[in-house]
Write a protein that holds these residues in place. Structure first.
Motif, PDB file in Angstrom:
ATOM      1  N   TYR A 100      -9.692  31.643  49.058  1.00 52.86           N
ATOM      2  CA  TYR A 100      -8.284  31.372  49.325  1.00 52.86           C
ATOM      3  C   TYR A 100      -7.942  31.685  50.779  1.00 52.86           C
ATOM      4  O   TYR A 100      -7.151  30.976  51.418  1.00 52.86           O
ATOM      5  N   SER A 131      -3.909  35.426  50.330  1.00 48.51           N
ATOM      6  CA  SER A 131      -5.144  35.469  49.536  1.00 48.51           C
ATOM      7  C   SER A 131      -5.159  36.666  48.589  1.00 48.51           C
ATOM      8  O   SER A 131      -5.682  36.585  47.471  1.00 48.51           O
ATOM      9  N   ASP A 187      -2.908  36.119  45.611  1.00 46.06           N
ATOM     10  CA  ASP A 187      -3.491  35.248  44.593  1.00 46.06           C
ATOM     11  C   ASP A 187      -4.203  36.038  43.503  1.00 46.06           C
ATOM     12  O   ASP A 187      -4.290  35.579  42.363  1.00 46.06           O
ATOM     13  N   LEU A 234       3.040  27.863  48.016  1.00 48.23           N
ATOM     14  CA  LEU A 234       2.640  28.963  47.133  1.00 48.23           C
ATOM     15  C   LEU A 234       3.709  29.238  46.089  1.00 48.23           C
ATOM     16  O   LEU A 234       3.426  29.434  44.911  1.00 48.23           O
TER      17      LEU A 234
END
Length: 1157
Positions: free
Chosen positions: A1008, A1074, A1077, A1108
């Motif tokens: 990511y 990232s 996530d 996102l």
């Protein structure tokens, strides 16, 4: 965290909602208790509770199956391919359950209300569910909103990034307090205590100069909680990480996030965001729980072995009870035989008693005939006795007349005899006078003869000189004897004085000996009495008190009797034992009653028990028992302050009569004098309420009595303290004093023997002195008589003439003639009285009583013998009557005995019938059956004693229950062993999968991160160095981040420290996205992340954030920026909102940090 509380968290974290073999685990169990163990001031140290979403569930499912295997050595392309496959699966699953497009129902911020907080006087904002842009110039209060959100959810001031440690510094200038009110959504399946708070939770924090307070309200604004702990519990439930910069990135941290964060810290952020840190804690908790479980299992196994031994012992006792049953059956048969053997014997005894009763009738007839014969003989003897008494009476009359005649004769004869004796005495006196005159005449004649032969004058002078020499010599001897007598008398006086002193010593020694004997006898007698009385506590007051207590218990009184009073008193400080006993010596052995009737009854009981020193009985109204007096405050304690009395009646009596509340205990004489005798002593005492001080006692028992004269009484008692002492203690104290008393007695005997020996020696010396003194006195008197004779001879200067002596002799001869005439007259008178006496005897003969006595003797002898005869026959008559009465009594007793035997026989037969003992024939005697019964009963008793069982039926029931419980416990223990083994295996399997879980999330994060960098033309990578300690379940490692900006060669990748400000900001955003996530937090915030970006990079960053948020509609994002956001408003769509803040009020340009302590 205690293992008992950590166990639930650990099991829930490792196994999800299902435990081993599908067994249900309660997620809510312990949620309200375990969180209290964390330090409120250190939120970083508290593990966060993860909220499982479908995405996480799928990730965990992938980890559990082990279908994906990734480690640090895999190729990046293969990792990316695997990641794309897993992401597709996750997205498909999320789409299936319909959660990607659904906004969050709980855990996100609905609204924020501020009053007097920092630069905001009054501010209220309602936030969108997905993304919120907060825009405004510098100083408009953007960061203040983020600080309010952080502080309102329980964070410390240091977590705001404002550099302040005092929460009061956030109060607006000029205001006294500030208020933060955060409204949180609370609906859906993940709601926090919806039954209490409803679908909205309002968290209000009021900040004052002295601190802050928390209050939580429900949807209807009803107060529900008032502690910071409750707020932190809510944050834990929603997984809100206020103190984690990954979740809430302040503007200060955003500037230097990558440059100041070391690889180690980045790895810690990774562990915290992916809940690896929580899993580490949970595994440690599980290991602790399993260790404790194994220890408990081992201990229970040992206990089961001991229990098995006990069960086996009880089984042997159970078998013994079976034998006891058999013996009891045999006992029943023997009892039946014994009963009917006794019945048989009683029937035989009744028959024998009837035969014996017939013999008593013959004895009664014989006794009656014998009594009739005795009565006839007594009547004849009575008539004869009357005849004899008449004859003797007539003879006694004649004898009395003769006795009267003899008395008259003796009286007249005694008068004549007196006159005769007077004449004889006068004659003897006259003869004595005549003899004296004749002797004097003879001496005169002798002197005349000596003078006629003595004619030499020289001889007379020589005799005079010799007499003078003898007188001088004898006077000198007499003087020597006088000095010797004085010396002897002085020595005798000294011996007498010494003798008196020795007698005083002897008397003191005898008194000391008597006291020692009395003391030793008293100690030995008291010891014997205590030993004889057993362990009765009353015996410490005297051997009679236990006996009196027993009699009092048997007697009925209208109200309870208290006594002896000493048994209810206990000393709190044994230092004052002698003083308290001396003060209350008259009350300790006494008794208390409520009325005069009980007192009279009690005195009769005590008089029958106590031979001497009967205890006193006091009549005291029990109604005074509940009275409370104010305590007396003084430098010295009172008696009631150092004692505890178990009975209120006794306590009230001692206050009223013993004055224990105004009698003080002083440590020494000076304190007692100052307190009792000094006029200023009363000023040191409070609480007397008009009472006068009774006095004071010293520790040795001496009394200082208050009042006129200031009297002081010394205590001479040596009795051991009896208050609160038991019999054994008093006995030991007495036995310890006996050797000293014996030694004192021996010393007194030795002193007395020495005194007696000295007295004997002194008496011997005194006797010797007395003998010497008597000898001297005799010699002195002899010399004095000799000296007086010599002096009389010397005093005769001229010799007596012969003519004078002859004249004296003539005078004597003339005096002799009348005396001789008088003698002759008296001799004639005596002769006449002799003749008169002879004539009186001849004319008055004495009557003859001998003939009368001889005549009366046979009658008297016969009459004297009659009482013996009557006594003899009286005895015979009494014996016959006794035999008759005995025979009648024996006949009655025999009849009663027969009746009793018959009644006993009926009772035995009835009892046997009631007991179900059918009549049987017996061949043995009851004695034999009883002996056999005693033997079998002794065997049963020995068996029961060996089994130590009081109730056999209860023992059997408990044995069967214990056996059943033991078997069940044994089965449960085996099941627990297997279950614990399965748990250990499950723990080991999950440990093996944990490392893969970490690798999987890192690979996902790395992919990511790279995708995010590619959106801006950047490239880079995350390098992962980890060390997994499987035993301690701990990950240590580093996370290295390298970024290659756009249009640079691949080999020129460099560290983030060398990047420009915009490049650092974009790299920070990529890293955070990232990490977002893989972590699950309901809302995140970024403050001024774009201030160093150019317009292109800023546009790319905002597009990434919007993408996102569109993909994660169940999360909330706050973006704070001073730059304009108008160009992005068209891209926001639903669920997004732009908040523009007004320019700042410049009346307050700086924060009030000057008030920080």
């Amino acid at each position: 965290m205690p293992a008992a509380k950590r166990s639930k968290r650990g099991e829930a974290g490792l196994m999800g909602k299902h435990g081993h073999d599908g067994e249900e685990w309660d997620d809510d169990e312990g949620d309200g208790e375990e969180e209290e163990e964390y330090d409120q001031s250190m939120p970083d140290s508290r593990p966060r509770k993860a909220t499982r979403t479908p995405t996480q569930a799928i990730s965990a499912e992938v980890v559990a199956t082990g279908s994906t295997g990734m480690d640090d050595g895999h190729d990046e392309d293969e990792a990316e391919g695997q990641f794309e496959s897993n992401m597709s699966q996750i997205q498909s699953q999320d789409a299936d359950v319909g959660l990607v497009d659904m906004p969050a129902e709980s855990g996100i911020v609905k609204a924020l209300h501020l009053v007097n907080f920092m630069c905001h006087r009054m501010l209220e904002i309602k936030f969108a569910d997905n993304i919120n842009f907060i825009n405004g110039v510098n100083g408009s209060g953007k960061s203040a909103i983020l600080s309010a959100l952080v502080l309102g959810l329980g964070a410390q001031p240091t977590n705001t990034g404002r550099g302040s440690t005092n929460v009061s510094s956030f109060i607006r200038n000029g205001a006294r307090d500030a208020t933060i009110r955060v409204s949180m959504k609370n609906s859906g399946s993940e709601a926090f205590k919806p039954e209490i708070y409803g679908d909205v939770i309002h968290v209000e924090r009021v900040i004052t100069k002295k601190g802050s307070t928390y209050t939580m309200y429900d949807a209807n604004n009803n107060k529900k909680a008032t502690s910071r702990r409750s707020v932190l519990d809510m944050c834990d439930h929603f997984n809100i990480q206020i103190d984690n910069p990954v979740s809430i990135l302040t503007q200060e941290v955003a500037k230097t996030f990558l440059t100041d964060s070391s690889p180690t810290n980045l790895f810690k952020f990774f562990k915290k965001g992916t809940h690896v840190e929580t899993l580490e804690h949970l595994f440690v908790d599980v290991d602790d729980i399993l260790t404790q479980s194994e220890y408990l299992l081992e201990r229970k196994t040992k206990e089961m072995k001991k229990l098995e031994v006990n069960i086996e012992a009880d089984r042997q006792r159970y078998e013994l009870t079976q034998k006891i049953d058999e013996m009891e059956q045999e006992e029943h048969k023997l009892v039946q035989s014994l009963v009917w053997a006794e019945v048989k014997e009683k029937r035989s005894e009744i028959e024998d008693a009837r035969n014996d009763a017939l013999k008593f009738d013959d004895d009664i007839r014989k006794c009656t005939a014998n009594l009739e014969k005795i009565e006839a003989k007594k009547a004849a003897k009575t008539a004869r006795m009357q005849e004899l008494e008449a004859a003797v009476s007539e003879m006694k009359g004649r004898l009395d007349a003769a006795e009267q005649q003899a008395t008259d004769i003796r009286h007249r004869k005694r008068g004549l005899a007196r006159e005769q004796e007077d004449a004889k005495r006068n004659l003897m006196k006259c003869e004595r006078e005549l003899r004296f005159k004749r002797e004097e005449a003879e001496r005169v004649l002798q002197t005349i003869g000596e003078l006629e032969h003595s004619n030499n004058a020289d001889a007379h002078d020589c005799e005079a000189r010799q007499r003078a020499e003898k007188i001088a010599e004898k006077e000198e001897q007499l003087q020597q004897l006088h000095h010797a007598r004085q010396e002897c008398e002085q020595a005798a006086q000294e011996l007498d004085g010494a003798q008196g002193r020795l007698h005083e010593v002897k008397d003191r020694s005898m008194q000391e000996l008597e006291r020692a004997k009395y003391r030793l006898d008293s100690l030995e007698r008291e010891r014997r009495n205590l030993i004889h009385s057993g362990q009765s506590q009353l015996s410490v007051w005297g051997q009679e008190f236990p006996v009196a207590a027993a009699k009092i218990d048997r007697e009925r009184f209208s109200k309870p009797v208290y006594g002896p009073i000493g048994q209810y008193i206990r000393l709190q400080d044994k230092t004052w034992g002698v003083a308290v006993e001396t003060s209350l010596r008259n009350f300790l052995p006494a008794y208390l009653v409520d009325n005069a009737a009980d007192a009279a009854k009690l005195k009769r009981i005590l008089a029958s028990v106590f031979r001497r020193h009967q205890p006193s009985v006091y009549v005291y109204s029990y109604a005074n028992a509940g009275r409370k007096l104010p305590p007396v405050q003084a430098p010295a304690p009172t008696i009631d302050q150092v004692t505890s009395i178990s009975e209120p009646v006794v306590e009230a009596f001692l206050v009223d009569h013993g004055r224990t509340n105004i009698t003080f205990l002083c440590k020494d004489y000076d304190q007692g004098r100052e307190l009792v005798w000094d006029a200023r002593g009363a000023s040191q005492i409070s609480g007397l309420n008009g009472q006068r001080i009774a006095g004071a006692f010293l520790p040795n028992g001496d009394e200082m009595r208050a009042g006129a004269g200031n009297r002081y009484y010394s205590n001479s008692s040596t009795r051991p303290v009896r208050l609160g002492a038991d019999v054994a203690q008093i006995t030991r104290e007495i036995e310890a004093k006996i050797p000293a008393a014996q030694e004192k007695l021996e010393q007194a005997k030795t002193d007395l023997a020495n005194a007696r020996r000295q007295i004997a020696d002194n008496e011997a010396q005194s006797k010797e002195r007395e003998r010497q003194l008597r000898t001297i006195v005799r010699q002195q008197r002899k010399l004095e008589r000799s000296l007086n004779a010599l002096r009389q001879e010397d005093e005769l200067e001229e010799p007596v003439g012969v003519a004078d002596l002859q004249s004296s002799l003539h005078d004597l001869e003339q005096e002799l003639q009348p005396i001789q005439n008088k003698r002759e007259e008296l001799s004639r008178l005596v002769a006449e009285y002799d003749s008169k006496m002879r004539d009186f005897d001849a004319q008055n003969p004495m009557p003859d009583k001998t003939a009368l006595l001889q005549e009366m003797e046979p009658y008297v002898r016969e009459l004297d013998a009659l009482p013996a005869w009557f006594a003899k026959y009286e005895l015979k008559e009494n014996k016959s009557k006794e035999r008759l009465e005995q025979a009648e009594l024996e006949k009655q007793a025999a009849e009663v005995h027969i009746q009793n035997k018959q009644r006993d026989l009926q009772e035995v037969e009835q009892s046997a019938i009631e007991r179900g003992l059918d009549e049987i024939s017996t061949t043995k005697s009851s004695k034999r059956y009883r002996h056999e019964l005693q033997q079998i009963q002794a065997r049963i008793a020995r068996s029961k004693q060996a089994s130590n069982i009081d109730n056999i039926d209860e023992f059997r029931r408990k044995f069967h229950e214990a056996q059943q419980q033991f078997d069940e416990a044994k089965n449960v223990l085996e099941c627990v062993k297997g279950y614990l083994h399965d748990l250990v295996e499950a723990r080991n399997r999950r440990k093996d999968k944990l490392e893969f879980y970490v690798d999987y999330h890192f690979c996902r994060m790395r992919t990511y991160f790279q995708r995010c960098l590619q959106h801006n033309g950047f490239s880079g990578k995350l390098d992962f160095e980890k060390q997994f300690n499987k035993e301690e379940v701990r990950f240590d490692g580093k996370l290295h981040l390298t970024v290659l900006p756009a249009k640079q060669e691949a080999n020129s990748a460099r560290s983030t420290k060398s990047l420009s400000g915009g490049e650092k900001s974009f790299s920070t955003l990529a890293f955070l996205m990232s990490l977002w996530d893989v972590m699950q937090c309901p809302f995140t915030a970024l403050d001024e992340f774009d201030v160093f970006m150019d317009m292109m990079t800023r546009s790319v960053s905002v597009d990434l954030l919007l993408a996102l948020t569109r993909m994660r509609r169940n999360k909330q994002l706050f973006i704070l920026s001073p730059l304009k956001m108008g160009q992005f408003q068209d891209k926001m769509g639903d669920g997004a909102q732009l908040h523009r803040l007004n320019p700042p009020d410049r009346h307050q340009g700086t924060l009030n940090f000057s008030s920080q302590p």
